[in-house]
Design a protein around this motif. Structure first.
Motif, PDB file in Angstrom:
ATOM      1  N   THR A 152       0.857  -1.183   0.000  1.00  0.00           N
ATOM      2  CA  THR A 152       0.000   0.000   0.000  1.00  0.00           C
ATOM      3  C   THR A 152       0.893   1.232   0.000  1.00  0.00           C
ATOM      4  OG1 THR A 152      -0.135   0.303   2.406  1.00  0.00           O
ATOM      5  CG2 THR A 152      -1.650  -1.300   1.409  1.00  0.00           C
ATOM      6  N   PHE A 153       0.290   2.398   0.066  1.00  0.00           N
ATOM      7  CA  PHE A 153       1.062   3.636   0.089  1.00  0.00           C
ATOM      8  C   PHE A 153       1.943   3.706   1.336  1.00  0.00           C
ATOM      9  CE2 PHE A 153       1.564   8.209   1.052  1.00  0.00           C
ATOM     10  CZ  PHE A 153       2.186   8.612  -0.123  1.00  0.00           C
ATOM     11  N   TYR A 154       1.461   3.108   2.438  1.00  0.00           N
ATOM     12  CA  TYR A 154       2.167   3.216   3.707  1.00  0.00           C
ATOM     13  C   TYR A 154       2.899   1.939   4.138  1.00  0.00           C
ATOM     14  CZ  TYR A 154      -0.772   7.378   4.323  1.00  0.00           C
ATOM     15  OH  TYR A 154      -1.400   8.590   4.167  1.00  0.00           O
ATOM     16  N   LEU A 174      -3.962  12.411  11.874  1.00  0.00           N
ATOM     17  CA  LEU A 174      -3.820  10.976  12.106  1.00  0.00           C
ATOM     18  C   LEU A 174      -4.762  10.193  11.195  1.00  0.00           C
ATOM     19  CD1 LEU A 174      -3.514  10.886  15.992  1.00  0.00           C
ATOM     20  CD2 LEU A 174      -1.697  10.519  14.315  1.00  0.00           C
ATOM     21  N   VAL A 175      -4.186   9.216  10.497  1.00  0.00           N
ATOM     22  CA  VAL A 175      -4.938   8.324   9.618  1.00  0.00           C
ATOM     23  C   VAL A 175      -4.790   6.913  10.170  1.00  0.00           C
ATOM     24  CG1 VAL A 175      -5.131   7.387   7.295  1.00  0.00           C
ATOM     25  CG2 VAL A 175      -4.539   9.800   7.620  1.00  0.00           C
ATOM     26  N   TYR A 176      -5.911   6.245  10.424  1.00  0.00           N
ATOM     27  CA  TYR A 176      -5.858   4.963  11.134  1.00  0.00           C
ATOM     28  C   TYR A 176      -6.121   3.770  10.221  1.00  0.00           C
ATOM     29  CZ  TYR A 176      -5.788   7.500  15.555  1.00  0.00           C
ATOM     30  OH  TYR A 176      -5.427   8.303  16.600  1.00  0.00           O
ATOM     31  N   ASN A 177      -5.407   2.699  10.511  1.00  0.00           N
ATOM     32  CA  ASN A 177      -5.697   1.375   9.964  1.00  0.00           C
ATOM     33  C   ASN A 177      -6.062   0.458  11.123  1.00  0.00           C
ATOM     34  OD1 ASN A 177      -3.321   0.993   7.161  1.00  0.00           O
ATOM     35  ND2 ASN A 177      -5.074   2.342   7.429  1.00  0.00           N
ATOM     36  N   TYR A 178      -6.718  -0.661  10.788  1.00  0.00           N
ATOM     37  CA  TYR A 178      -7.036  -1.702  11.775  1.00  0.00           C
ATOM     38  C   TYR A 178      -6.423  -3.012  11.300  1.00  0.00           C
ATOM     39  CZ  TYR A 178     -10.742   1.205  13.887  1.00  0.00           C
ATOM     40  OH  TYR A 178     -11.461   2.199  14.526  1.00  0.00           O
ATOM     41  N   LEU A 179      -5.863  -3.765  12.232  1.00  0.00           N
ATOM     42  CA  LEU A 179      -5.425  -5.118  11.924  1.00  0.00           C
ATOM     43  C   LEU A 179      -6.214  -6.067  12.819  1.00  0.00           C
ATOM     44  CD1 LEU A 179      -3.428  -6.678  10.127  1.00  0.00           C
ATOM     45  CD2 LEU A 179      -1.853  -6.739  12.071  1.00  0.00           C
ATOM     46  N   THR A 180      -6.974  -6.959  12.188  1.00  0.00           N
ATOM     47  CA  THR A 180      -7.843  -7.874  12.918  1.00  0.00           C
ATOM     48  C   THR A 180      -7.391  -9.305  12.693  1.00  0.00           C
ATOM     49  OG1 THR A 180      -9.701  -6.351  12.581  1.00  0.00           O
ATOM     50  CG2 THR A 180     -10.231  -8.591  13.317  1.00  0.00           C
ATOM     51  N   VAL A 181      -7.083  -9.992  13.780  1.00  0.00           N
ATOM     52  CA  VAL A 181      -6.637 -11.384  13.711  1.00  0.00           C
ATOM     53  C   VAL A 181      -7.795 -12.274  14.166  1.00  0.00           C
ATOM     54  CG1 VAL A 181      -4.958 -13.080  14.502  1.00  0.00           C
ATOM     55  CG2 VAL A 181      -4.271 -10.689  14.198  1.00  0.00           C
ATOM     56  N   VAL A 190       4.990  -4.160  12.310  1.00  0.00           N
ATOM     57  CA  VAL A 190       5.949  -3.132  12.682  1.00  0.00           C
ATOM     58  C   VAL A 190       5.313  -1.787  12.361  1.00  0.00           C
ATOM     59  CG1 VAL A 190       8.261  -2.177  12.365  1.00  0.00           C
ATOM     60  CG2 VAL A 190       7.896  -4.655  12.173  1.00  0.00           C
ATOM     61  N   LEU A 191       5.099  -0.974  13.399  1.00  0.00           N
ATOM     62  CA  LEU A 191       4.471   0.324  13.219  1.00  0.00           C
ATOM     63  C   LEU A 191       5.445   1.332  12.624  1.00  0.00           C
ATOM     64  CD1 LEU A 191       2.466   0.522  16.576  1.00  0.00           C
ATOM     65  CD2 LEU A 191       1.708  -0.361  14.356  1.00  0.00           C
ATOM     66  N   ALA A 192       4.930   2.506  12.260  1.00  0.00           N
ATOM     67  CA  ALA A 192       5.746   3.507  11.572  1.00  0.00           C
ATOM     68  C   ALA A 192       6.882   4.039  12.426  1.00  0.00           C
ATOM     69  CB  ALA A 192       4.854   4.658  11.105  1.00  0.00           C
ATOM     70  N   ASP A 193       6.783   3.916  13.752  1.00  0.00           N
ATOM     71  CA  ASP A 193       7.861   4.382  14.630  1.00  0.00           C
ATOM     72  C   ASP A 193       8.870   3.283  14.942  1.00  0.00           C
ATOM     73  OD1 ASP A 193       6.246   2.815  16.228  1.00  0.00           O
ATOM     74  OD2 ASP A 193       6.515   4.066  18.007  1.00  0.00           O
ATOM     75  N   LYS A 206      -5.890  -1.006  16.591  1.00  0.00           N
ATOM     76  CA  LYS A 206      -6.114   0.239  15.839  1.00  0.00           C
ATOM     77  C   LYS A 206      -4.875   1.106  16.010  1.00  0.00           C
ATOM     78  CE  LYS A 206      -9.037   4.398  15.777  1.00  0.00           C
ATOM     79  NZ  LYS A 206     -10.152   5.111  16.464  1.00  0.00           N
ATOM     80  N   TYR A 207      -4.353   1.667  14.910  1.00  0.00           N
ATOM     81  CA  TYR A 207      -3.087   2.392  14.966  1.00  0.00           C
ATOM     82  C   TYR A 207      -2.998   3.371  13.795  1.00  0.00           C
ATOM     83  CZ  TYR A 207      -2.247  -1.131  11.440  1.00  0.00           C
ATOM     84  OH  TYR A 207      -2.383  -1.918  10.323  1.00  0.00           O
ATOM     85  N   PRO A 208      -2.225   4.448  13.957  1.00  0.00           N
ATOM     86  CA  PRO A 208      -2.044   5.381  12.834  1.00  0.00           C
ATOM     87  C   PRO A 208      -1.019   4.854  11.838  1.00  0.00           C
ATOM     88  CG  PRO A 208      -0.898   6.185  14.774  1.00  0.00           C
ATOM     89  CD  PRO A 208      -1.622   4.943  15.203  1.00  0.00           C
ATOM     90  N   VAL A 209      -1.214   5.179  10.576  1.00  0.00           N
ATOM     91  CA  VAL A 209      -0.265   4.742   9.552  1.00  0.00           C
ATOM     92  C   VAL A 209       1.043   5.510   9.677  1.00  0.00           C
ATOM     93  CG1 VAL A 209      -2.096   4.055   7.970  1.00  0.00           C
ATOM     94  CG2 VAL A 209      -1.161   6.376   7.846  1.00  0.00           C
ATOM     95  N   SER A 210       0.979   6.684  10.306  1.00  0.00           N
ATOM     96  CA  SER A 210       2.158   7.496  10.565  1.00  0.00           C
ATOM     97  C   SER A 210       1.890   8.323  11.814  1.00  0.00           C
ATOM     98  CB  SER A 210       2.457   8.416   9.373  1.00  0.00           C
ATOM     99  OG  SER A 210       3.581   9.236   9.631  1.00  0.00           O
ATOM    100  N   PHE A 211       2.911   8.513  12.639  1.00  0.00           N
ATOM    101  CA  PHE A 211       2.746   9.294  13.861  1.00  0.00           C
ATOM    102  C   PHE A 211       3.109  10.754  13.589  1.00  0.00           C
ATOM    103  CE2 PHE A 211       3.477   4.944  15.273  1.00  0.00           C
ATOM    104  CZ  PHE A 211       2.458   4.781  16.194  1.00  0.00           C
ATOM    105  N   ILE A 212       2.434  11.652  14.270  1.00  0.00           N
ATOM    106  CA  ILE A 212       2.699  13.085  14.113  1.00  0.00           C
ATOM    107  C   ILE A 212       3.806  13.496  15.068  1.00  0.00           C
ATOM    108  CG2 ILE A 212       1.721  15.398  14.317  1.00  0.00           C
ATOM    109  CD1 ILE A 212      -0.953  14.249  13.484  1.00  0.00           C
ATOM    110  N   GLU A 213       4.792  14.187  14.534  1.00  0.00           N
ATOM    111  CA  GLU A 213       5.966  14.559  15.318  1.00  0.00           C
ATOM    112  C   GLU A 213       5.589  15.388  16.540  1.00  0.00           C
ATOM    113  OE1 GLU A 213      10.504  16.159  14.427  1.00  0.00           O
ATOM    114  OE2 GLU A 213       8.928  16.358  12.926  1.00  0.00           O
ATOM    115  N   GLU A 214       6.212  15.061  17.666  1.00  0.00           N
ATOM    116  CA  GLU A 214       6.073  15.766  18.935  1.00  0.00           C
ATOM    117  C   GLU A 214       4.692  15.579  19.573  1.00  0.00           C
ATOM    118  OE1 GLU A 214       7.230  19.811  18.420  1.00  0.00           O
ATOM    119  OE2 GLU A 214       9.339  19.301  18.054  1.00  0.00           O
ATOM    120  N   GLN A 215       3.916  14.641  19.065  1.00  0.00           N
ATOM    121  CA  GLN A 215       2.671  14.252  19.720  1.00  0.00           C
ATOM    122  C   GLN A 215       2.823  12.833  20.260  1.00  0.00           C
ATOM    123  OE1 GLN A 215      -0.975  14.715  17.537  1.00  0.00           O
ATOM    124  NE2 GLN A 215      -0.558  16.824  16.949  1.00  0.00           N
TER     125      GLN A 215
END
Length: 391
Positions: A152-154, A174-181, A190-193, A206-215
């Protein structure tokens, strides 16, 4: 030694319950060439041989097995003469489990199995595997499973793990994706950080595709169980990492911990492996030390903290079920989720019987219940389609 007795000793050895005298007997028994075939057939039915021990006919394998038995004998003797803290004992037991735990699907020799499971029909129940459903920011869903790839893009996936690009493609919001097992599944992400997360069966993150700096870096374990290996705040300009669910918030600085928060469990279990976490819930605030577990009762919001055997809580991510005096009721919840089966009790009193030991996640389900039967935890069992009846 009779066949029935040696089977029992082998099982007790594999689940760390054999006494020193039993280990002596096993050591002498395995040295006899005529006993090797029986050992192979029995282990083939029930366990997974370590990948370094591929062929029991080799001298190296025989040497390794004897060495492992001797090692365990020394540990058993040590237990009688030395008192250890619970955490130190947990580390030793965990190392032994990882080193000598027996695994199946390795043998290719023919021969009848020593113990035959009680089967009503021939429906095959497979152990869980790597699979999950990824829900993208636009609501579309993609099935992830072994043998498939995704880009995907991310993020990218090889069907066994999902890896997000390291914050190079930042978002202003913040843009969120979900991973359901699902039941019968597990997955690694592995998250973006750079934070690593192992998701157990019947879990959703539930997690963001990218984290916002300093948040604050914030994710939500919607339900289920997850093991987190969090990248330190120092690597992200001091940004803290938080894990939310419906009853608590866990704040970390860079550490490893496990959260178990299933929908059908009244309690939420947070176990700290290393580092430091702070747990907030309904005005309460508890800081955990390594080896401690916080138990939050979601019905009355009462929280308690206790020292635990960490390996019993986290070895699931390494392919091992580890139980310490757990009631059969709780053990069967774990088995049900991993094999995607239903378990019923012919006698409700069975639910409270306790079991201690380790069981391989990749072995066939008959091996699990054969072990419980051999150790007299249950008298018998019956498999019909995807329902197991314990007797």
């Amino acid at each position: 030694m009779s066949s029935k007795k040696i089977q029992r000793v082998i099982v007790k050895y594999c689940i760390n319950q054999a006494s020193s005298s039993e280990l002596d007997e096993l050591y002498l028994w395995v040295k006899e060439k005529e006993n090797k075939a029986e050992f192979i057939n029995y282990v083939k039915t029930n366990y997974l041989i370590d990948y370094n021990l591929k062929s029991f006919n080799s001298g190296r394998t025989e040497h390794e097995l004897n060495k492992l038995i001797e090692s365990e004998k020394r540990v058993v003797r040590l237990r009688h003469v030395q008192r250890m803290s619970k955490y130190a004992a947990a580390i030793i037991i965990g190392v032994l489990t990882t080193v000598y735990f027996l695994k199946d699907n390795i043998f290719h020799s023919s021969g009848d199995d020593t113990i035959n499971p009680e089967l009503v029909n021939t429906h095959v129940i497979e152990p869980g595997t790597d699979k999950a459903t990824l829900t993208l920011e636009d609501g579309s869903q993609i099935a992830l499973q072994k043998g498939t790839s995704l880009k995907t893009f991310y993020a990218t996936s090889d069907g066994e793990q999902l890896v997000y690009e390291s914050n190079q493609k930042r978002t202003k919001e913040l843009v969120y994706n979900y991973l359901t097992v699902p039941r019968g599944g597990q997955f690694f992400i592995v998250l973006a950080d750079g934070t690593k997360v192992w998701l157990n069966s019947e879990s959703q993150l539930k997690y963001p595709v990218s984290f916002i700096e300093e948040q604050d870096r914030q994710v939500e374990l919607v339900y289920g169980e997850a093991y987190f290996d969090v990248t330190p705040s120092e690597e992200h300009n001091g940004s803290k990492f938080k894990v939310l669910n419906n009853a608590q918030e866990v704040q970390v600085m860079g550490t490893e911990f496990n959260i178990k928060a299933y929908k059908d469990d009244i309690s939420i279990y947070t176990t700290l492996v290393e580092g430091r976490v702070s747990i907030h819930s309904s005005g309460q605030n508890r800081v955990l030390k390594p080896g401690e577990q916080a138990i939050l009762n979601s019905s009355n919001n009462e929280m308690s903290v206790a020292l635990v055997n960490v390996n019993n809580e986290i070895l699931w991510k390494n392919g091992i079920f580890s139980f310490d005096k757990k009631p059969l009721r709780d053990i069967m919840k774990t088995i049900s989720r991993w094999y995607d089966v239903d378990v019923i009790y012919e006698n409700k009193q069975l639910e409270t019987i306790t079991f201690s030991g380790v069981l391989g996640k990749n072995q066939n389900i008959e091996g699990i219940f054969t072990t419980l039967k051999t150790l007299s935890t249950i008298k018998n069992y019956e498999i019909s389609n995807k329902t197991i009846t314990l007797k």
